[in-house]
Design a protein around this motif. Structure first.
Motif, PDB file in Angstrom:
ATOM      1  N   HIS A 186       0.825  -1.210   0.000  1.00 37.08           N
ATOM      2  CA  HIS A 186       0.000   0.000   0.000  1.00 37.08           C
ATOM      3  C   HIS A 186       0.863   1.266   0.000  1.00 37.08           C
ATOM      4  O   HIS A 186       0.397   2.328   0.422  1.00 37.08           O
ATOM      5  N   ARG A 187       2.090   1.148  -0.466  1.00 33.80           N
ATOM      6  CA  ARG A 187       2.963   2.322  -0.483  1.00 33.80           C
ATOM      7  C   ARG A 187       2.387   3.434  -1.358  1.00 33.80           C
ATOM      8  O   ARG A 187       2.467   4.610  -1.013  1.00 33.80           O
ATOM      9  N   LYS A 188       1.791   3.068  -2.488  1.00 37.01           N
ATOM     10  CA  LYS A 188       1.203   4.091  -3.353  1.00 37.01           C
ATOM     11  C   LYS A 188       0.065   4.812  -2.654  1.00 37.01           C
ATOM     12  O   LYS A 188      -0.076   6.036  -2.770  1.00 37.01           O
ATOM     13  N   ALA A 189      -0.759   4.071  -1.922  1.00 38.89           N
ATOM     14  CA  ALA A 189      -1.850   4.700  -1.175  1.00 38.89           C
ATOM     15  C   ALA A 189      -1.306   5.666  -0.129  1.00 38.89           C
ATOM     16  O   ALA A 189      -1.855   6.757   0.080  1.00 38.89           O
ATOM     17  N   ALA A 190      -0.216   5.273   0.531  1.00 43.64           N
ATOM     18  CA  ALA A 190       0.395   6.157   1.526  1.00 43.64           C
ATOM     19  C   ALA A 190       0.901   7.441   0.874  1.00 43.64           C
ATOM     20  O   ALA A 190       0.704   8.546   1.403  1.00 43.64           O
ATOM     21  N   LEU A 191       1.553   7.311  -0.276  1.00 39.09           N
ATOM     22  CA  LEU A 191       2.058   8.490  -0.985  1.00 39.09           C
ATOM     23  C   LEU A 191       0.909   9.361  -1.452  1.00 39.09           C
ATOM     24  O   LEU A 191       0.968  10.605  -1.380  1.00 39.09           O
ATOM     25  N   ASN A 192      -0.168   8.744  -1.967  1.00 46.56           N
ATOM     26  CA  ASN A 192      -1.326   9.510  -2.426  1.00 46.56           C
ATOM     27  C   ASN A 192      -1.932  10.320  -1.291  1.00 46.56           C
ATOM     28  O   ASN A 192      -2.268  11.496  -1.448  1.00 46.56           O
ATOM     29  N   GLU A 193      -2.091   9.677  -0.142  1.00 44.58           N
ATOM     30  CA  GLU A 193      -2.693  10.361   1.004  1.00 44.58           C
ATOM     31  C   GLU A 193      -1.820  11.525   1.470  1.00 44.58           C
ATOM     32  O   GLU A 193      -2.316  12.640   1.702  1.00 44.58           O
ATOM     33  N   ALA A 194      -0.511  11.275   1.602  1.00 50.43           N
ATOM     34  CA  ALA A 194       0.394  12.322   2.075  1.00 50.43           C
ATOM     35  C   ALA A 194       0.453  13.483   1.090  1.00 50.43           C
ATOM     36  O   ALA A 194       0.449  14.653   1.490  1.00 50.43           O
ATOM     37  N   ASP A 195       0.471  13.174  -0.202  1.00 50.07           N
ATOM     38  CA  ASP A 195       0.550  14.216  -1.228  1.00 50.07           C
ATOM     39  C   ASP A 195      -0.678  15.114  -1.184  1.00 50.07           C
ATOM     40  O   ASP A 195      -0.575  16.346  -1.250  1.00 50.07           O
ATOM     41  N   LEU A 196      -1.857  14.509  -1.054  1.00 51.68           N
ATOM     42  CA  LEU A 196      -3.087  15.311  -1.035  1.00 51.68           C
ATOM     43  C   LEU A 196      -3.198  16.137   0.236  1.00 51.68           C
ATOM     44  O   LEU A 196      -3.445  17.350   0.180  1.00 51.68           O
TER      45      LEU A 196
END
Length: 312
Positions: A61-71
């Motif tokens: 879920h690394r992509k989900a973590a990056l998406n959340e942090a970026d937003l």
């Protein structure tokens, strides 16, 4: 093991910690596979206790973590219904996000349709930032870019009667109009798939979403739940959002209805629920602006032009 969290909190600068500071940490059911959530209470002598939410993302879920942090680190994210993101860290190679919770936050108790509608309403209030939109559209197509008239022959092949074939034929001829209507809608952040356990409600009734790993930008109306009485719910939600967001005030309700139907159409089509997709076509057609009939003079000019093209 709360003692392992103290260095993390110090690195994130939650607040100055003392030797007498204490932590309690309890597992919270997240409703998401391989994403762990923990309720953390920090007590520092002489200060009010702090309620925190710790999320640990599994490696897939690394992509989900990056998406959340970026937003949530963007100007748009600061305006969205989310708890305050205190920081992002790594622990044993896993992405860790730490949020500050307000006193009195509880799991959402409302039914799924109400939660989904309220979630969309809160997000529609927020105008996505120009830079966020520019970055997003470089790698993600919007709804009107994913829909294609090439989808319709497959539906025609499984149509059950002449009425369905006629509806598909009408949609084929008006598909460009449909795409233009969707393209004219303002954009909003949508956040599908947030489980009840991470849908938080304050004592005041304010809704906060503690997971943004699957957010997307879509024209307003996309992902709106279609069901009994949905048109009236849509009208109420838009009326509330338009009080704060000027871009919504001039948008025809039929265009928003069209977007909701097209979003459901795409979902049904992608799941190969072709009967459900076909059933939505009549509603989609009814939302399109009626073509302006040609007056007699325009009709004569069109015939003359057609004749000239055939016989240059």
């Amino acid at each position: 093991r709360p003692e392992r969290l103290m260095p993390l909190l110090e690195r994130l600068g939650v607040e100055p910690l003392t030797a007498d500071s204490t932590l309690s940490c309890h597992w919270r059911q997240s409703g998401l596979t391989d994403i762990l959530a923990f309720d953390v209470e920090l007590r520092v002598p002489g200060r009010d206790p702090q309620a925190l939410l710790l999320k640990v993302f599994g490696s897939r879920h690394r992509k989900a973590a990056l998406n959340e942090a970026d937003l949530l680190a963007s100007a748009t994210g600061l305006a969205l219904p989310a708890p305050e993101l205190l920081g992002v860290e790594q622990m044993d190679g896993f992405d860790v996000h730490l949020f500050r919770l307000r006193p009195g936050m509880n799991d959402g108790r409302a039914g799924p349709v109400r939660r989904s509608t309220e979630r969309l309403a809160r997000c529609w209030l927020v105008e996505p930032g120009r830079h966020l939109v520019a970055r997003y559209c470089r790698s993600h197509p919007f709804l009107h870019q994913r829909l294609s008239s090439r989808m319709l022959p497959r539906l025609a092949a499984v149509a059950a009667d002449p009425a369905q074939l006629n509806a598909i034929d009408q949609l084929t001829h008006r598909f460009d109009t449909l795409l233009a209507e969707l393209n004219a809608l303002p954009l909003a952040v949508i956040n599908p798939g947030v489980p009840r356990e991470l849908t938080l409600v304050a004592d005041s009734g304010e809704l906060l979403l503690a997971h943004w790993g699957s957010w997307a930008l879509e024209p307003i109306g996309a992902d709106f739940p279609i069901g009994k009485g949905w048109e009236e719910r849509l009208r109420r939600v838009v009326a509330v959002a338009a009080r704060q967001r000027e871009a919504l005030r001039a948008v025809p309700l039929e265009r928003l209805r069209l977007c909701a139907c097209c979003s459901a159409f795409e979902t049904a089509y992608n799941k190969q629920k072709y009967a459900d997709a076909i059933a939505l076509i009549s509603d989609m057609l009814s939302c399109l602006p009626q073509p302006v009939p040609l007056i007699e003079e325009d009709r004569d000019q069109a015939k003359a032009l057609s004749s000239k093209v055939k016989n240059p």
